[in-house]
Write an enzyme that holds these catalytic residues in place. Structure first.
Site, short mmCIF file in Angstrom:
data_model
loop_
_atom_site.label_atom_id
_atom_site.label_comp_id
_atom_site.label_asym_id
_atom_site.label_seq_id
_atom_site.Cartn_x
_atom_site.Cartn_y
_atom_site.Cartn_z
N ASP A 1 54.07 32.36 9.74
CA ASP A 1 54.37 33.79 9.83
C ASP A 1 55.89 33.85 9.74
OD1 ASP A 1 55.14 36.34 10.59
OD2 ASP A 1 53.34 36.63 11.77
N HIS A 2 56.40 34.25 8.58
CA HIS A 2 57.84 34.07 8.37
C HIS A 2 58.68 34.94 9.30
CE1 HIS A 2 57.12 37.46 5.63
NE2 HIS A 2 58.38 37.77 5.84
N HIS B 1 52.48 39.96 11.78
CA HIS B 1 53.91 40.07 12.11
C HIS B 1 54.19 40.91 13.36
CE1 HIS B 1 54.21 38.30 8.25
NE2 HIS B 1 54.09 39.39 7.55
#
Ligand code: NAP
Length: 484
Positions: A177-178, A240
């Site tokens: 999950d950047h 996110h």
């Protein structure tokens, strides 16, 4: 002050989908920057793997073009580019076929870290994992990286988890999950758990509410068909925004290590309340002077998928009972801005004879653009004329505070890939976390589907539908301005 770069161990990194958009835009440029900074060792090897009929030279040319396109001219230099391209190889492989796997095996060198990055659609995760394991290409020390979307509901996420768990241990699986790779997100943990100042106030006794906003100016672009099957809840909130909420809401872990942090995040997800229909606002941008509306963009005039979502959430535990979390995300909004705001309660009594409800401290954590933090404090307005109060920011933008060091902050993908090589899973989602997030998400989606809810329209370039403003107004609160 220049950050000390510690090189990672030599590695072989195989990128399945090495010719795709994500590899060209993020993964390969990120690796280039890590090589340029001296963090990626010269003994590293990067193997692109996809079906396209190209060879090493063809892959290098494709990557050269990607670097020129996605790295600013003043960062790109010919000597580093040549060194980087020399580390690249290509294997033509079909993830669901039988060809190419022996060639891939020959590329893997003994005695270095082996990483397999699945930069392909989720339907290929299982077939790739199986072939890597059964053909003896990956072993119990290898690591695999998987991209989002990790499922579209609890059942599909479980299926994906199982298809990976057949061949790899959880300690080998890195779900990206950047958002978790962003500097400010990690700084949020540093600020919370490295200072005495905030933690005693970090609870419902002192925090009035929390706002998390991820606003985009872009529409659905060329992803219309995919997006329309997904929507903001699946595409942004389930992963996110929930991850950000977890970092704000979690209890202090005993140590900064992967399982301690992820255990605490998991407890938060499990403490999330079901969301009442009145606490959800869904929207679609309307056609306007700036372009077609959502329905035209996705080519589905009857679509009921949301590209804007705002919701009020409760976390039922001792720390947060009574403090709402307001989440908001959407496309074609007035500015591109991601921010977490912790809005503290007002001082219990004003000795200054000023109206109530005007001054409260706000800690805002900005993820993009201009990563940084700001603490709003109330002070006396300078000059004569009695005691008038104003709120001013104590600014901590990384650029100003850290100078040169801030300019070198790696992009989220770069940091996360280096974490994989180092074997550090702290910033990656664990399988049970992902499943818990879907277990919370599924009934919320099922609820609005059962009600046949139709998203509200909103103007492009606005802050979203008016009902989203009401979500806070009715609680006597207001959203923070979406500012670039
Ligand atoms: P893409 O541009 O469509 O690339 C897909 C890649 O997979 C191509 O390199 C393609 O190459 C390869 N591929 C497809 N089928 C294959 C097969 N059977 N065997 C071997 N290789 C195969 O997709 P993308 O945008 O890079 O996205 C990749 C993954 O990352 C997706 O899961 C996506 O949801 C996720 N993701 C992407 C982004 C982004 O910004 N792009 C952001 C977050 C997550 P060939 O056609 O040559 O085989």
């Amino acid at each position: 002050m220049v950050a000390r770069i510690i090189p990672v161990d030599p590695f072989d990194l195989v990128i399945f989908g090495g010719t795709g958009d994500l590899a060209r835009r993020k993964i390969l440029p990120g690796l280039y920057r890590r090589l340029a900074d001296g963090q990626m060792p010269p003994e590293a090897r990067v193997v692109g793997a996809a079906r396209s009929e190209i060879d090493d030279a063809g892959f290098r040319e494709l990557v050269r073009e990607a670097l020129v396109e996605f790295i600013p001219d003043d960062v790109l230099d010919a000597e580093t580019m040549d060194r980087f391209l020399a580390l690249l190889h290509y294997v033509q492989i079909d993830a669901v076929g039988e060809t190419g796997w022996n060639e891939l095996k020959q590329q893997m060198r003994p005695g270095v870290v082996h990483v397999f990055y699945f930069s392909v659609g989720p339907s290929l995760f299982g077939p790739i994992a199986e072939r890597l394991k059964h053909r003896g290409i990956a072993d119990s020390d290898s690591r695999i990286v998987v991209e989002k979307p990790f499922g579209k509901d609890l059942a599909s996420a479980r299926e994906l988890n199982e298809s990976l768990a057949c061949h790899f241990d959880e300690t080998q699986i890195y779900r990206i999950d950047h958002y978790l790779g962003k500097e400010t997100v990690q700084n949020l943990m540093a600020v919370r758990f490295g200072n005495m100042l905030f933690e005693p106030l970090w609870n419902s006794q002192y925090v009035d509410h929390i706002q998390i906003t991820v606003a985009e100016t872009v529409g659905v672009g060329g992803r219309g068909e995919y997006y329309d099957r997904s929507g903001a809840m699946r595409d942004m909130v389930q992963n996110h925004l929930l991850q950000l909420l977890c970092l704000i809401a979690m209890e202090p872990p005993a140590r900064y290590d992967s399982d301690a942090v992820r255990d605490e995040k998991l407890k938060v997800i499990r403490a999330l309340d079901a969301v009442a229909p009145d606490d959800i606002v869904r929207g679609q941008y309307a056609e306007g002077p700036d372009g077609p509306g959502y329905l035209e963009d996705v080519g589905n005039p009857r679509s009921r998928t949301e590209c804007f979502l705002a919701m009020r959430l409760g976390v039922s535990n001792w720390r947060w009972a009574g403090t709402p979390f307001y989440l908001r995300t959407g496309k074609r909004l007035k500015a591109r801005a991601s921010e977490i705001a912790i809005v503290f309660k007002e001082a219990p009594h004003s000795i200054f004879d000023v109206p109530r409800g005007r001054h409260s401290n706000i800690l805002s954590i900005r993820l993009q653009p201009n990563e940084g933090m700001q603490l709003g404090v109330t002070i006396k307005e300078p000059g004569p004329g009695g005691m008038r109060l104003i709120d001013v920011p104590l600014d901590m933008s990384f650029a100003e505070a850290l100078g040169e060091q801030a300019e070198d902050i790696p992009d989220a993908y770069e940091r996360l890939i280096m974490d994989v090589i180092r074997g550090n899973q702290t910033l990656f989602m664990r399988g049970d976390e992902v499943e818990a997030a879907w277990a919370w998400t599924d009934p919320v989606i099922a609820g609005w589907e059962a009600r046949g809810h139709v998203p509200s329209r909103y103007d492009q370039g606005s802050s979203g539908p008016d009902d989203a403003l009401m979500l806070l107004h009715r609680d006597g609160r207001r959203w923070r301005e979406i500012r670039p």
